[in-house]
Write an enzyme that holds these catalytic residues in place. Structure first.
Site, PDB file in Angstrom:
ATOM      1  N   GLU A  40     -20.076  12.930  26.995  1.00 30.40           N
ATOM      2  CA  GLU A  40     -18.876  12.098  27.731  1.00 30.40           C
ATOM      3  C   GLU A  40     -19.445  10.892  28.005  1.00 30.40           C
ATOM      4  O   GLU A  40     -20.292  10.330  27.669  1.00 30.40           O
ATOM      5  CB  GLU A  40     -18.862  12.758  29.122  1.00 30.40           C
ATOM      6  CG  GLU A  40     -18.144  11.790  30.124  1.00 30.40           C
ATOM      7  CD  GLU A  40     -19.204  13.025  31.786  1.00 30.40           C
ATOM      8  OE1 GLU A  40     -18.197  12.789  32.300  1.00 30.40           O
ATOM      9  OE2 GLU A  40     -20.431  12.762  31.857  1.00 30.40           O
ATOM     10  N   LYS A 110     -11.108  15.811  32.845  1.00 29.91           N
ATOM     11  CA  LYS A 110     -11.823  16.074  33.988  1.00 29.91           C
ATOM     12  C   LYS A 110     -10.889  16.712  35.314  1.00 29.91           C
ATOM     13  O   LYS A 110     -11.122  16.208  36.091  1.00 29.91           O
ATOM     14  CB  LYS A 110     -12.673  15.836  34.013  1.00 29.91           C
ATOM     15  CG  LYS A 110     -14.326  15.967  34.590  1.00 29.91           C
ATOM     16  CD  LYS A 110     -15.899  14.871  34.748  1.00 29.91           C
ATOM     17  CE  LYS A 110     -16.568  15.344  34.865  1.00 29.91           C
ATOM     18  NZ  LYS A 110     -17.545  14.181  35.188  1.00 29.91           N
ATOM     19  N   CYS A 147     -19.493  17.398  31.837  1.00 31.51           N
ATOM     20  CA  CYS A 147     -20.081  17.334  32.639  1.00 31.51           C
ATOM     21  C   CYS A 147     -20.625  17.966  34.137  1.00 31.51           C
ATOM     22  O   CYS A 147     -20.924  19.234  33.938  1.00 31.51           O
ATOM     23  CB  CYS A 147     -20.310  15.918  32.881  1.00 31.51           C
ATOM     24  SG  CYS A 147     -21.753  15.346  33.445  1.00 31.51           S
TER      25      CYS A 147
END
Length: 263
Positions: A40, A110, A147
């Site tokens: 990421e 995200k 993540c």
């Protein structure tokens, strides 16, 4: 499917990170990988500058992406990673991008921002609002996560119910008391509770733990990296998914999803 996980420490200079990404792409391609997962936030990293994501963000047609797209041309290898992209309103999106043969084939904004452990990702990053469609790689259906998303089992379950065989998780998992254990437990849990593979690549370096890993549908870690730069490989076996789901049919046995529980 042969998966490659490219773990590295992200530099402040995007040109250095592009060179590293292109090198790993070339090595994975030469090894016959179908998939390369990078970490990421690979445009830039500076632990002394909390606003670096704003200063270094690039559009999806910017020079970093153009370099990766050029390197990917002529190959069936799918390369995935996250970069920060300007949203046009003074903030950025954290976008999980997949490229193949010179084109972007998927992009996921995200959903869950890292506002935890004294961090505030939402200061500069605008969250996404949509669950991404599945991406097919080497005949397997892959779901995209990023993540902090791994702490939210409902997203992984939604992707599994959509038909995901594999969950792909680029990360920059911050060091801290117990954080390595959190990573190990969460990645393993998302694989086991959904009877799918989870491929998780972490950034290493002074801030983040690295610890990239592949966990199979019965919760077995079949590949691991340490805390230094590495390129590791794992075979993703469709027969293992089928066997796990036959022996442990949790997706079929679930109760909290359908009309059978309506009042």
């Amino acid at each position: 499917m042969k998966a490659a996980l490219g773990q590295f420490a992200v530099s402040r200079e995007w040109q250095e990170n592009l060179a590293t990404s292109v090198r790993l792409l070339g090595e994975a391609k030469a090894a016959g990988a179908d998939l390369l997962l990078l970490p990421e936030g690979i445009l830039a990293r500076d632990i002394t500058d909390p606003d670096i994501v704003l200063k270094t963000a690039q559009p999806l047609d910017g020079p970093f992406m153009q370099g990766v797209l050029a390197a990917s041309k002529g190959s069936a290898l799918t390369t995935l990673f996250c970069i920060h992209v300007p949203n046009g309103k003074g903030r950025v999106f954290n976008i999980h991008v997949a490229v193949r043969d010179g084109a972007i084939v998927a992009a996921y904004r995200k959903l869950h921002l890292y506002d935890a452990f004294s961090a505030l990702e939402s200061t500069n990053v605008e969250p996404g609002t949509e669950v991404p469609p599945l991406l097919e790689i080497a005949g397997l259906k892959c779901g995209l996560m990023t993540c902090y998303d791994v702490r939210f089992p409902e997203l992984a379950r939604r992707l599994a119910l959509d038909g995901a065989d594999v969950l792909l998780l680029p990360a920059a998992w911050v060091r801290g008391l117990g954080k390595e254990a959190h990573w190990d437990v969460l990645v393993t849990a998302r694989a086991l509770e959904n009877t799918c593979y989870v491929i998780a690549t972490g950034e290493c370096g002074p801030r983040n733990i690295g610890a990239s890993m592949v966990v199979d549908p019965l919760g077995v870690a079949v590949a691991r990296a340490g805390e230094v730069p590495a390129l590791i490989y794992a075979e993703i076996d469709p027969a293992r998914i089928a066997a796990a789901r036959a022996a442990l049919p949790v997706l079929a046995n679930r109760r909290f999803a359908g009309p059978e529980l309506a009042a």
